[in-house]
Design an enzyme around this catalytic site. Structure first.
Site, PDB file in Angstrom:
ATOM      1  N   HIS A  56      -1.206   4.468  -8.712  1.00 28.28           N
ATOM      2  CA  HIS A  56      -2.523   4.939  -8.328  1.00 28.28           C
ATOM      3  C   HIS A  56      -3.374   5.346  -9.517  1.00 28.28           C
ATOM      4  CE1 HIS A  56      -5.481   5.518  -5.331  1.00 28.28           C
ATOM      5  NE2 HIS A  56      -5.883   6.570  -5.950  1.00 28.28           N
ATOM      6  N   TYR A 108      -7.524   4.327 -11.080  1.00 26.90           N
ATOM      7  CA  TYR A 108      -8.602   5.175 -11.602  1.00 26.90           C
ATOM      8  C   TYR A 108      -8.864   4.903 -13.069  1.00 26.90           C
ATOM      9  CZ  TYR A 108      -9.426   7.223  -7.216  1.00 26.90           C
ATOM     10  OH  TYR A 108      -9.801   7.361  -5.916  1.00 26.90           O
ATOM     11  N   HIS A 112      -9.002  -4.330   0.800  1.00 25.35           N
ATOM     12  CA  HIS A 112      -9.407  -3.043   0.244  1.00 25.35           C
ATOM     13  C   HIS A 112      -9.494  -3.086  -1.280  1.00 25.35           C
ATOM     14  CE1 HIS A 112      -9.602   1.200  -0.660  1.00 25.35           C
ATOM     15  NE2 HIS A 112      -8.500   1.091  -1.372  1.00 25.35           N
ATOM     16  N   PHE A 113      -8.440  -3.577  -1.928  1.00 23.22           N
ATOM     17  CA  PHE A 113      -8.485  -3.445  -3.396  1.00 23.22           C
ATOM     18  C   PHE A 113      -9.381  -4.485  -4.058  1.00 23.22           C
ATOM     19  CE2 PHE A 113      -4.154  -5.575  -3.260  1.00 23.22           C
ATOM     20  CZ  PHE A 113      -4.477  -6.711  -3.992  1.00 23.22           C
ATOM     21  N   HIS A 114      -9.628  -5.609  -3.375  1.00 22.53           N
ATOM     22  CA  HIS A 114     -10.618  -6.522  -3.954  1.00 22.53           C
ATOM     23  C   HIS A 114     -12.024  -5.916  -3.850  1.00 22.53           C
ATOM     24  CE1 HIS A 114      -7.473  -9.601  -4.179  1.00 22.53           C
ATOM     25  NE2 HIS A 114      -8.277 -10.233  -4.994  1.00 22.53           N
ATOM     26  N   ARG A 153      -0.021  -9.627   4.188  1.00 21.27           N
ATOM     27  CA  ARG A 153      -0.475 -10.094   2.888  1.00 21.27           C
ATOM     28  C   ARG A 153       0.695 -10.847   2.228  1.00 21.27           C
ATOM     29  NH1 ARG A 153       0.209  -4.847  -1.139  1.00 21.27           N
ATOM     30  NH2 ARG A 153      -0.685  -6.246  -2.678  1.00 21.27           N
ATOM     31  N   ARG A 154       0.463 -11.384   1.064  1.00 20.16           N
ATOM     32  CA  ARG A 154       1.516 -11.954   0.228  1.00 20.16           C
ATOM     33  C   ARG A 154       2.275 -13.101   0.870  1.00 20.16           C
ATOM     34  NH1 ARG A 154       3.814  -6.993  -3.470  1.00 20.16           N
ATOM     35  NH2 ARG A 154       2.096  -7.333  -4.888  1.00 20.16           N
TER      36      ARG A 154
END
Lengths: 559, 176
Positions: free
Chosen positions: A232, A236, A383-385, A446-447
């Site tokens: 995590h 950041y 989300h992370f894209h 996913r994946r």
């Protein structure tokens, strides 16, 4: 008043210092954006392959090699090199002092670059198709891990230089606040040092020994806990410079001033302290961590929303000031008068919109009761894209457009094309990630390289078809936009020279620039101690437990 | 030394802190009152020797013990093995709106399990038993999907679960 302080902008840097910094920044950016240019077509290929609409390009081995490479290049190479290049430039120009040792910086650069080349050689030949999270007991070729370790260790050279620069400056300027952008940069360097401990320990003590055959077994549970310590904070680490562009570059580009300097510093220290010791939210669905620890990490995870909300507030207030200075009136009139033809203004606005939606998605992930529905579904890449590829990388673009004339000396190629590129990236990101979020909610994992295999669940698979069609369109938009970005930077190097004014580097001021700030908002050592205590409290026992719960360890497996 | 905080900033901080506190309270409430917990039993097992009675946690995941049964309290328990590239047993049938306890172990690498439209979602880490109790609220056939990359044929790793009305449910075999 006049004699009380010398404005830092009055101190000129020597031409030699500027040149050597530009060179350092340029080559770090070069690796970052070369990796990006390579990884972009891979991403597009993966989307099309996975959609199942182009059987001719379907191949599991190629898909997983591509996905592993795309992840490593985008998440570890683009981000790290961009942050390093931007950091060196920031340290020299905001502190108005030469770097302590450019040679030290170059040693780090070459060490990391050697690592990237080693890792790439295994990734591209299919010897490291274990995705960018490389969870054991599947084990890749040892050269992959050695490459990854070199990349991380090389980046620590940058961290050390950021800390040294700041400490030198503080000694020379006792009692004065470290320039805002540098305070954020050095906190981010420390954040990376702290958060890379986990993955470094995993790679050095578990993965390299097993992959080389020095030991026969490892504990995948311990590996996952160690990796979560990195997982995590690293996000950041990537996001921090995007915020710094908004805090320190955007206000001036927008034609106004930063709403608050102190409030920004509060956000920075909160980002630092709450981003690392909360990584176990990646393990909510894991069996080897007790529920109490997950609860503790969940509390911390929600705390990270606070600095993000502060940032949202300060940046929107800053934009409002600029809009009103440009003649905007009424409750929302200032939105219309902002100069959206400025790449930094446009990118920041689009970035904030993506952050708003992506951030709320993150709050959903952060609650373990909701996480059960979307964990490891296509929601997660969605989300992370949106947060990394969208919110963060669009600010990397903005920073590159802002910096390129300054570090190469050439005028930026076609502002119109720049704006097109940013808009296309923004729209493409929505068109790609909204279907992904939705697919996750309706149960697509996913994946996977194909979703056609679940033949006995035909009805469910067919319900995914429409979203899969839409994501193809988004991926093509992102492909075009990504290549356009690389093209614009390339064409810039063939442009006429920029004027002296275009090459000048200066940062935004706050409405009330602080002459002094409370020690805590200018300190590094206090926050390091706080991090140590919080980290030991949140990770101490969960890591130590592996020495006495007696897990039968796993042998290594190939792919 | 005091710092300059705008009254609007103060309100914003109070509102943000309120949201964070509210989420904390909600989660504590659901944990304490509704018993919503993540799968976290921290129980070790010898993944490489699931077929043997010797070794840590041995016996429970032997081939003839897999499937659905009732434990001593009468609760439904599904014992399952995840291995490249399938879940064993490959088909299970459970009644709707009834708590079912899953106990799952990996035979080889990292796996995950996901049943769409349910809270059935957990990682299966070699060396550990994953335990999870959940109720299914929709009738029908659903895939039991491996949701963590486990090798080149990962996308082919799935089983099926049938959710049936309570009255139609019968234990086909008693396993102890």
């Amino acid at each position: 008043m006049a004699t009380s302080s010398i404005k830092t902008s009055d101190i000129a840097l020597s031409a030699a210092t500027t040149d050597s910094t530009n060179k350092l920044a340029f080559w770090n950016f070069f690796v970052a954006f070369a990796a990006f240019g390579l990884a972009i077509p891979m991403g597009a290929y993966q989307v099309l392959e996975r959609s199942g609409m182009f059987p001719a390009i379907e191949n599991a081995a190629v898909y997983y090699a591509s996905t592993s490479t795309h992840g490593v290049l985008m998440a570890y190479v683009l981000s790290t090199y961009f942050i390093i290049g931007f950091g060196y430039h920031t340290a020299v120009h905001s502190l108005k002092q030469a770097l302590w040792s450019p040679r030290f910086a170059w040693i780090g650069f070459w060490m990391s670059t050697l690592g990237v080349l080693l890792a790439a050689s295994t990734l591209l030949t299919g010897h490291a198709s274990i995705l960018y999270t490389f969870y054991p007991p599947e084990i890749a070729h040892p050269v992959f891990y050695i490459g990854a370790a070199l990349l991380v260790v090389g980046s620590w050279f940058w961290c050390i230089l950021m800390v040294v620069s700041t400490v030198q400056w503080k000694k020379a300027n006792p009692g004065k606040p470290v320039p805002l952008i540098m305070y954020g940069t050095v906190l981010n360097a420390l954040l990376w040092l702290w958060t890379s401990i986990g993955v470094a320990a995993e790679v050095v003590f578990q993965l390299i020994p097993v992959s080389l055959g020095w030991v026969d077994t490892l504990d995948p549970g311990l590996a996952r806990v160690l990796f979560s310590e990195t997982l995590h904070g690293i996000v950041y680490f990537w996001l921090f410079p995007a915020y710094l562009v908004m805090y320190a570059i955007l206000p001036k580009e927008a034609g106004g001033k930063l709403f608050s300097d102190e409030f920004a510093r509060i956000a920075f220290v909160m980002l630092f302290i709450f981003s690392v010791p909360i990584g176990m939210h990646h393990l909510y669905m894991d069996p080897m961590v007790a529920a109490g620890w997950k609860l503790l990490h969940m509390f911390g995870t929600f705390m990270v929303a606070v600095p993000t909300m502060i940032t949202g507030f300060t940046i929107i207030a800053t934009l409002e000031i600029a809009g009103r200075l440009r003649g905007g009136t009424g409750l929302f009139g200032w939105l219309k008068t902002l100069d959206y033809s400025n790449p930094v203004v446009l990118a920041s606005t689009l970035s904030l919109l993506m952050l708003t939606v992506g951030g709320w998605g993150g709050v959903i992930n952060a609650a373990y009761s909701l996480d059960a529905l979307i964990h490891n579904t296509q929601w997660i890449p969605g989300h992370f894209h949106l947060i990394y590829g969208g919110t963060t990388v669009i600010m990397y673009f903005a920073a590159a457009y802002w910096l390129w004339p300054k570090i190469t000396g050439h005028q930026l190629y076609s502002n119109k094309l720049v704006l097109t590129q940013l808009w296309l990236w923004f729209i493409g990101m929505w068109v790609t990630t909204m279907p992904w979020h939705y697919l996750g909610l309706i149960g697509q994992p996913r994946r996977v390289d194909t979703v056609q295999a679940y033949q006995q669940a035909e009805e469910l698979v067919r319900s995914w078809d429409f979203s899969m069609l839409i994501m193809n369109i988004g991926a093509i938009m992102l492909l075009v936009s990504g290549l356009l970005f690389v093209y614009i930077l390339f064409m810039t190097s063939r442009q006429p020279m920029a004027t002296k004014a275009e090459q000048e580097v200066s940062y935004a001021e706050a409405i009330h620039p602080p002459l002094k700030v409370p020690t805590l908002l200018n300190s590094l050592s206090f926050w390091n101690w706080a991090m140590l205590i919080y980290l030991v409290a949140s990770y101490g026992y969960p890591v130590l437990q592996f020495w006495f719960i007696g897990t039968p360890e796993s042998p290594q497996w190939g792919i | 030394m005091s710092i300059h905080i705008d009254p609007l900033e103060k309100k914003w901080i109070i509102m943000t802190s309120g949201i964070v506190l509210l989420t904390w309270v909600l989660i504590i409430y659901y944990a304490a009152v509704e018993n919503v917990h993540p799968p976290s039993n921290v129980e070790v097992i010898d993944s490489a020797h699931l077929h043997l009675t010797s070794g840590v946690g041995g016996g429970e995941f032997m081939e003839d013990k897999l499937g659905i049964h009732r434990d001593v309290d009468g609760a439904l328990v599904v014992t399952m093995v995840a291995a490249r590239y399938g879940f064993y047993p490959q088909h299970i049938e459970v009644p709707i709106n009834t708590p079912v306890k899953f106990r799952i172990a990996s035979f080889d690498v990292l796996h995950g399990v996901l049943i769409p439209f349910s809270n059935m979602n957990t990682m299966i880490v070699p060396g550990y038993v994953s335990e999870l109790t959940t109720s299914f609220t929709r009738l029908g056939d659903f895939p039991v999907i491996c949701d963590e990359y486990c090798g080149l044929a990962h996308a082919y790793m799935y089983g099926m679960i049938k959710i049936v009305p309570k009255d139609n449910f019968k234990l086909t075999a008693e396993v102890h």
